[in-house]
Design an enzyme around this catalytic site. Sequence first.
Site, PDB file in Angstrom:
ATOM      1  N   CYS A 289      -1.633  -2.684 -16.550  1.00  0.00           N
ATOM      2  CA  CYS A 289      -1.801  -1.534 -15.661  1.00  0.00           C
ATOM      3  C   CYS A 289      -1.219  -1.798 -14.282  1.00  0.00           C
ATOM      4  O   CYS A 289      -1.419  -1.022 -13.367  1.00  0.00           O
ATOM      5  CB  CYS A 289      -3.260  -1.125 -15.570  1.00  0.00           C
ATOM      6  SG  CYS A 289      -4.301  -2.391 -14.841  1.00  0.00           S
TER       7      CYS A 289
ATOM      8  N   HIS B 231       0.820  -1.218   0.000  1.00  0.00           N
ATOM      9  CA  HIS B 231       0.000   0.000   0.000  1.00  0.00           C
ATOM     10  C   HIS B 231       0.858   1.274   0.000  1.00  0.00           C
ATOM     11  O   HIS B 231       0.696   2.154  -0.841  1.00  0.00           O
ATOM     12  CB  HIS B 231      -0.916  -0.043   1.236  1.00  0.00           C
ATOM     13  CG  HIS B 231      -1.853   1.108   1.332  1.00  0.00           C
ATOM     14  ND1 HIS B 231      -1.554   2.244   2.046  1.00  0.00           N
ATOM     15  CD2 HIS B 231      -3.062   1.314   0.769  1.00  0.00           C
ATOM     16  CE1 HIS B 231      -2.559   3.090   1.939  1.00  0.00           C
ATOM     17  NE2 HIS B 231      -3.487   2.550   1.165  1.00  0.00           N
TER      18      HIS B 231
ATOM     19  N   ARG C  66     -11.688   1.883 -12.807  1.00  0.00           N
ATOM     20  CA  ARG C  66     -11.890   0.535 -12.275  1.00  0.00           C
ATOM     21  C   ARG C  66     -12.943   0.592 -11.174  1.00  0.00           C
ATOM     22  O   ARG C  66     -12.855   1.419 -10.267  1.00  0.00           O
ATOM     23  CB  ARG C  66     -10.591  -0.006 -11.687  1.00  0.00           C
ATOM     24  CG  ARG C  66     -10.798  -1.364 -11.052  1.00  0.00           C
ATOM     25  CD  ARG C  66      -9.531  -1.931 -10.498  1.00  0.00           C
ATOM     26  NE  ARG C  66      -9.137  -1.263  -9.262  1.00  0.00           N
ATOM     27  CZ  ARG C  66      -8.001  -1.553  -8.640  1.00  0.00           C
ATOM     28  NH1 ARG C  66      -7.171  -2.441  -9.141  1.00  0.00           N
ATOM     29  NH2 ARG C  66      -7.687  -0.936  -7.525  1.00  0.00           N
TER      30      ARG C  66
HETATM   31  C1  PEP Z   1      -2.870  -5.085 -10.184  1.00  0.00           C
HETATM   32  O1  PEP Z   1      -3.293  -5.956  -9.440  1.00  0.00           O
HETATM   33  O2  PEP Z   1      -1.936  -5.248 -10.981  1.00  0.00           O
HETATM   34  C2  PEP Z   1      -3.469  -3.742 -10.156  1.00  0.00           C
HETATM   35  C3  PEP Z   1      -3.081  -2.822 -11.013  1.00  0.00           C
HETATM   36  O3  PEP Z   1      -4.389  -3.484  -9.200  1.00  0.00           O
HETATM   37  P1  PEP Z   1      -4.067  -3.194  -7.677  1.00  0.00           P
HETATM   38  O4  PEP Z   1      -2.631  -2.888  -7.558  1.00  0.00           O
HETATM   39  O5  PEP Z   1      -4.943  -2.047  -7.305  1.00  0.00           O
HETATM   40  O6  PEP Z   1      -4.472  -4.456  -7.010  1.00  0.00           O
HETATM   41 MG    MG Z   2      -5.194  -5.801  -8.521  1.00  0.00          MG
END
Ligand code: PEP
Ligand code: MG
Length: 841
Positions: free
Chosen positions: A801, A425, A588
Amino acid sequence: AVQNNPHTTLITPKAPVAANTHGGRAKCLQRLVRLDMPVPRTVALSFDAVQRIAEGQVPDIAAILEQFDAEALLCVRPSSEDPDWGGPGAVLNIGMNDARYLDRSADMGAEAAAALYLRFVQSYALHVARLDPDVFDDIETDGREGLSLYLRAYEDETDEVFPQDRGEQLIGVLRSMARAWDGTSARLLRQAKGAPADAGLGLVIQEMIPGVGQGECGSGVLQLIDPATGMPQITGRYLSQSQGRDALGEGVAALYLEKDERGPSLEDVAPEAFADLKANAALMREKLREEMQVEFVVQNGQVHILDGVRVPRGSRAGMRIAVRLAEDGIIPPQEAVMRIDPHSLNELLHRQVHPDAERDVLATAIAASPGAATGRIVFTAAEAQASAARGEPCILVRRETSPEDVRGMHASVAVLTEKGGITSHAAVIGRGLGLPCIVGASEMRFQTKKKLLNAPDGRVFKTGDILTIDGTSGQVLAGQPEMLEAALDDCFQTLMGWADAERDIAIRANADTPADAQTARNFQAEGIGLCRTEHMFFDPGRLTVMREMIFAQTPSGRAAVLERLLPMQRQDFVQLFRIMEGQPVCIRLFDPPLHEFLPTTRSGQRELAEALDLPVSDVERRVEAMSEYNPMLGLRGVRLGVTVPEIYDMQARAIFEATLEASKEGAPVVPEVMIPLVSAKREVELVKTRIDTVAAEVATEQGQEFDYRLGVMVETPRACLRANEIAPHSAFLSFGTNDLTQMTYGLSRDDAGRFMSAYVNLGVFNEDPFHVLDGDGVGELLKLGAERGREAQPDVTLSVCGEHGGNPESIAICRALGFDYVSCSPFRVPVARLSAAQLAI
Ligand code: PEP
Ligand code: MG
């Protein structure tokens, strides 16, 4: 004889000298000879020749000496393939002996001649005879008297008179340099700089131009730029009656080169020599297509060029040098683009600890978000906000961060956590905010309750103490070292413009807030590839509403709270669409487990109880009931969308209403709506049906049609494998490589930091797979997913992404798979643009 020997070559314009046989220095000297520069006679020994000398063979010294005047003094310098790999130090004045000392005394004075001899005796004693450096410690005089003391000390230590024969001296020097290259520490040092285990050493033997004597004599170095900035400016030093790099020594009264108000210059004392030197340096820059440091000697007013080496430079200067060479037509723009290491841009985009600053390193951990910042320690988000309100920069120190800390992170200048890895995080939010961040600093003790931070060396830091976080190197520093500001100047823009002209994969940014979106635009991202909507609920006002929603017992109760969240979300999206001005924005739907929004501390739970007018025990019970053993694999993402569909309904409505509102004033907005954590086609069908319904409702209510694209985030291995079933319902597939890596390895992205360095050190992983996409495993899934998705739906848009989108090695994988774009944190967009361009050139 020398010309016929491939290993011992007089450097002439046509001699067979190459960097991979004789080393970079020999090759460079040959280029200077070809340019007709006043380079003293030079013989190059090949890697093979030097290797044989190291093994004990005696070189054909007569053949070498034949090339030089009988009276000439010689010097030997190393010539490794890449000059950065180093090599033994130069030895000067070989050939000095008692007889030559007398000759030279006659024309340059006895003191000057003694200085040359003494210098040679000293280096011969250390490097060839291998005497202890302290043998000469007691000798304080120099000149003639010093010389005889040195010679006597040499005799006492070795029981031999100092060798008088130039050939014997030269053999000794060559052998000692050849063997030094084979030494363990030299080997380790160069391997650390990327040299292969079998890297060879060449040697160059050059006639000495003494730099001492009658008329204006001396030595120095010159550059046409300021090496710190790369800006054009003649820099360097010159010292009369000196040799080698004496002019650069500390405390010497060296001269500036060009006329300078600060003191006397070479231009003052020898204007013709200076003009000649400048012309040679400019020619060297043009023909060698590089900013060079010119090593020169002035002998009786005449300039001699001994050598040229690439100016050592930091990333800032490196960029300006490349751009100026291209602007001057010396190299093509594509080459300028190729010359910049994309990783080095990180140093330009953020403030840095000044390279010359002293570093009081407390600990080194995972460099999660680049840049450096200094501030006072705070241990809670609330303290961070209070500190920001006082205008005091602060550093948020937490064991780990959670959504509750985001406001505090916004208020801080840097973040330090005990736990976590490159996609935890704190790391993700830190990069998004461009906030320097170090995670996984487990060698420090985080006593956050007591508000103390212990360094491994025993020092203890408390609230208000000053720390510096260097998120580029991962170093936690005590105090406040000097900083270097970010450099987003004209030169950066020019280079990025050239890069964009070559690039064939689009770059978008991951942006959650209007501020992120603005940063993305400033870095010329081509749209938003991932807007994590949950980040919009961290605002304290909204967090409470969010918690009420989570606590709602009935669908109608939940609907009422969602009504209140709707305008907030709509406003967020209107802002994003306005900032992005018609560029694609991929939103998203809600992804994290709901309990992440609930307070974890007792006081937080009490506050929530107050806000909801419930007994604390109720709140505790609900929080307890919602906790999961493995929340990353629990009720989150599309699973929430399927089981608590009102949340996605509200978000879809907010997106579509914002679409119509933002389209009123500019180009029509075509939002992209993305469903996270999908693993089965049926999930997509269920969500798609509801979202299409909301879209139809909004269009009817407002009497206005609009387009939107619905797509799927592919971040579970099963979604990759079943992409052929999923793609027909999807306008796009965007690979979330953070979760995909986590699930492919079965490796928690939040806990991997604890053992990642051990794993990398032991060679289990080449790199942290959360940092550099694992081409063999996760990459294989990407390939399968892309192929199967395209088979079922040939014009499906493909992208990545996850955090890998900003990593040059990972971009190469995406490009090879023919992806349409990668999306990364806004601050990494320039790195991605440059690396993508390099792949296309
Ligand atoms: C991922 O899981 O690659 C992503 C982009 O989403 P998050 O980092 O929010 O889980
Ligand atoms: Mg993710």
